[in-house]
Design an enzyme around this catalytic site. Structure first.
Site, PDB file in Angstrom:
ATOM      1  N   CYS A 100     -30.257   4.909  42.497  1.00 46.50           N
ATOM      2  CA  CYS A 100     -29.435   3.892  42.987  1.00 46.50           C
ATOM      3  C   CYS A 100     -28.614   3.008  41.731  1.00 46.50           C
ATOM      4  O   CYS A 100     -27.846   2.232  41.972  1.00 46.50           O
ATOM      5  CB  CYS A 100     -29.827   3.047  43.981  1.00 46.50           C
ATOM      6  SG  CYS A 100     -30.648   3.912  45.466  1.00 46.50           S
ATOM      7  N   HIS A 104     -23.075   0.664  49.761  1.00 50.56           N
ATOM      8  CA  HIS A 104     -23.725   1.065  48.511  1.00 50.56           C
ATOM      9  C   HIS A 104     -23.336   2.668  48.140  1.00 50.56           C
ATOM     10  O   HIS A 104     -24.305   3.476  48.636  1.00 50.56           O
ATOM     11  CB  HIS A 104     -25.372   0.936  48.993  1.00 50.56           C
ATOM     12  CG  HIS A 104     -26.207   1.085  47.778  1.00 50.56           C
ATOM     13  ND1 HIS A 104     -25.838   1.364  46.816  1.00 50.56           N
ATOM     14  CD2 HIS A 104     -27.554   1.457  48.064  1.00 50.56           C
ATOM     15  CE1 HIS A 104     -26.827   1.826  45.716  1.00 50.56           C
ATOM     16  NE2 HIS A 104     -27.941   2.090  46.674  1.00 50.56           N
TER      17      HIS A 104
END
Lengths: 395, 161
Positions: A84, A339
């Site tokens: 991430c 995200h």
């Protein structure tokens, strides 16, 4: 290693469910405005790097895909990946390439089209961003599950409640509602969060960042190039620190802090000339990695915005809204803005650029007094950490 | 099914996205991934589990204890390891209950994943048996060997007292 590096152009796609475009088209949505705002063309680029975690989407060789679609062929490139924190890893490549004087103008793109796969497949794949063999194969940890174990430990150690966590989501939705690029542009209440179904106890649906399609692009330039082009609107990368954590969560010393972040922050503060004992004094605001609500609270503490155990107090007292001690995630954060893994770190850099140059949308512009903004981007569960400080004045 | 129908109807594998109305190509190529992972150098770990024991490696040269077991010692660069048995008791540190499971775990009800610190030092992550709502901070646990629905043996944490 003396070259200063600036962001001279930015582009941001709408984040969300993007069934209306394919991967290349989604990339172009952020590449085009990045070129336009920087006042440069594809032929001017020396090198480009694409941050994308991939797997869930069809195109794996995204650098080649955009070399063709955005006219960057035959310039050099690579794909960067750090779970991430992929977007920040891509910025790292651009930043260090210019710092080492191998390029003057680098395009950094972050992109993810996660909804090309059904959400069940994404849950399957994203749970593997840790120790596959020891913690996924036999115990089926999901990404919310990894962080939930930190949330539980934080609750046990400091007496935080699920309501404290919910307040983080409420804040980030409040600002997401003011961000036209955000996936969720609506406000929620503590009730909304508490009534949503459990995903991984103690996290409920509204404690979790969503599965998102999106792209974000920045153009980085050396100080020499900035002068040559006569760029007026820019922000400088004042410092970046990086860290890595153990693959196995069973190897972690405790579950209320991410040592990789503490390490990365110390380096970033040192390079940027920020007192690590009181960083808030130097910053106008920050974007932190709120993949889950509790992660934002732990980030406050790992970045030393407050003392250990006081992160939840910042939330209770609304100290991370505009006008508080330090505004955090006033673009909606990962929680409300969305995200798209590879795009997130680049999107944080764009938020730093917008805030520092006072270009944020009405209702979500922080007061810019100190001229510095921090971005905290975490891959996996502290498996990778990137802390970057952006500023109006170069060091 | 959807794909076959659309090929018959349109001549292509197409589907209209319900929410946006945008036209999608439904991928014809499906990929199944299953890894083959070497455990050649940690074989005794599985032999131990079969006998109800939790074994791990310790460096003969510097005494560093590794769990999960590993072949090489990064502290002294030695690969001369000995296998030792860990006491199967410890204290719970944290837990979560996985409600939304990966498809490859869909045959299981929501399960509790916990980390315990063993009395011998290392921490262990595994499923926790029993009702997670009855667990209190500092809960003592024991490592036992259970059987999975898939039929294979795996270690798990069982609350004590």
């Amino acid at each position: 290693m003396s070259e200063n590096v600036a962001i001279i152009g930015t582009g941001h796609s709408k984040f969300g469910t993007r069934k209306d475009v394919n991967v290349a088209e989604l990339c172009w949505e952020s590449i085009k405005p990045a070129f336009e705002s920087a006042g440069v063309e594809p032929k001017d680029i020396d090198y480009f790097v694409v941050g994308t975690a991939g797997m869930w989407s069809s195109e794996a060789a995204v650098p080649a895909l955009i070399a063709e679609y955005a006219g960057l062929e035959p310039k050099g490139s690579m794909r960067a990946e750090a779970a991430c924190a992929t977007g920040s890893a891509a910025i790292r490549v651009g930043y260090t390439t210019i710092k080492s004087e191998l390029a003057d103008l680098v395009l950094v793109l972050g992109v993810e089209k996660m909804q090309e796969s059904p959400s069940s497949t994404v849950i399957e794949l994203i749970g593997r961003f840790g120790s596959y063999f020891w913690e996924f194969e036999n115990f089926g940890l999901t990404f919310p599950g990894y962080y939930a174990m930190y949330g539980t430990a934080y609750m046990i150690k400091y007496g935080a409640t699920e309501e404290d966590f919910a307040k983080v989501a409420v804040k980030n939705h409040y600002y997401g509602a003011k961000n036209p690029y955000a996936q969720f542009q609506r406000e929620i209440t503590v009730e909304t969060v508490l009534k949503s179904p459990y995903i991984a106890w103690p996290f409920k649906l509204y404690d979790c960042s969503p599965i998102t399609d999106g792209s974000a692009c920045v153009i980085l330039a050396s100080e020499e190039k900035v002068k040559e082009l006569g760029v007026e609107e820019k922000v400088w990368i004042l410092g970046q620190g990086t860290g890595t954590g153990t693959a196995n969560l069973s190897k972690r010393k405790d579950f209320t802090s991410l040592p990789s972040v503490v390490h990365a922050a110390e380096i970033a503060y040192k390079i940027a000339g920020i007192d690590k004992d009181d960083p808030v004094k130097y910053l106008d605001g920050a974007d932190v990695h709120d993949c889950f609500t509790a992660a934002e609270i732990i980030a406050y503490e790992d970045l030393n915005f407050c003392r250990r155990g006081e992160g939840m107090k910042l939330v209770r007292e609304e100290q991370t809204y505009i006008g508080g001690r330090i505004p955090v995630n006033i673009d909606g954060g990962l929680k409300a803005k969305g995200h798209p893994i590879g795009a997130t770190g680049v999107s944080q850099a764009i938020e730093a650029y917008k805030q520092l140059l006072q270009k944020a949308e009405p209702g979500r512009q922080a007061d810019i007094v100190k001229g510095r903004w921090l971005a905290h981007n975490v891959g996996g569960t502290g498996h990778y950490a990137y802390v970057t400080v952006y500023g109006l004045e170069k060091r | 099914m959807e794909q076959k129908k659309s090929i018959e109807e349109f001549g292509f594998p197409l589907v209209v996205d319900e929410k946006s109305g945008a036209l999608q190509w439904l991928d014809v190529r499906e990929l199944n991934i299953r890894y083959t992972i070497s455990i050649e150098n940690i074989k005794p770990f599985y032999e131990g589990l079969r006998q109800g024991k939790l074994l791990t490696t310790r460096c003969k040269k510097c005494n560093e204890l590794y769990f999960p077991p590993q072949k090489d010692c990064y502290k002294c660069f030695s690969s001369d390891m000995e296998w030792i048995e860990l006491k199967r008791e410890g204290t719970l540190e944290t837990l979560t209950v996985i409600f939304v499971r990966p498809p490859s775990f869909s045959m299981y009800d929501p399960y509790t994943v916990a980390v315990a610190k063993l009395d011998d030092g290392p921490k262990i992550l595994a499923w926790l048996k029993g009702d997670p709502r009855k667990i209190r901070p500092g809960q003592r646990v024991r490592v036992e060997i259970g059987r999975r629905k898939e039929g294979y043996m795996m270690y798990e944490l069982v609350p004590l007292g």
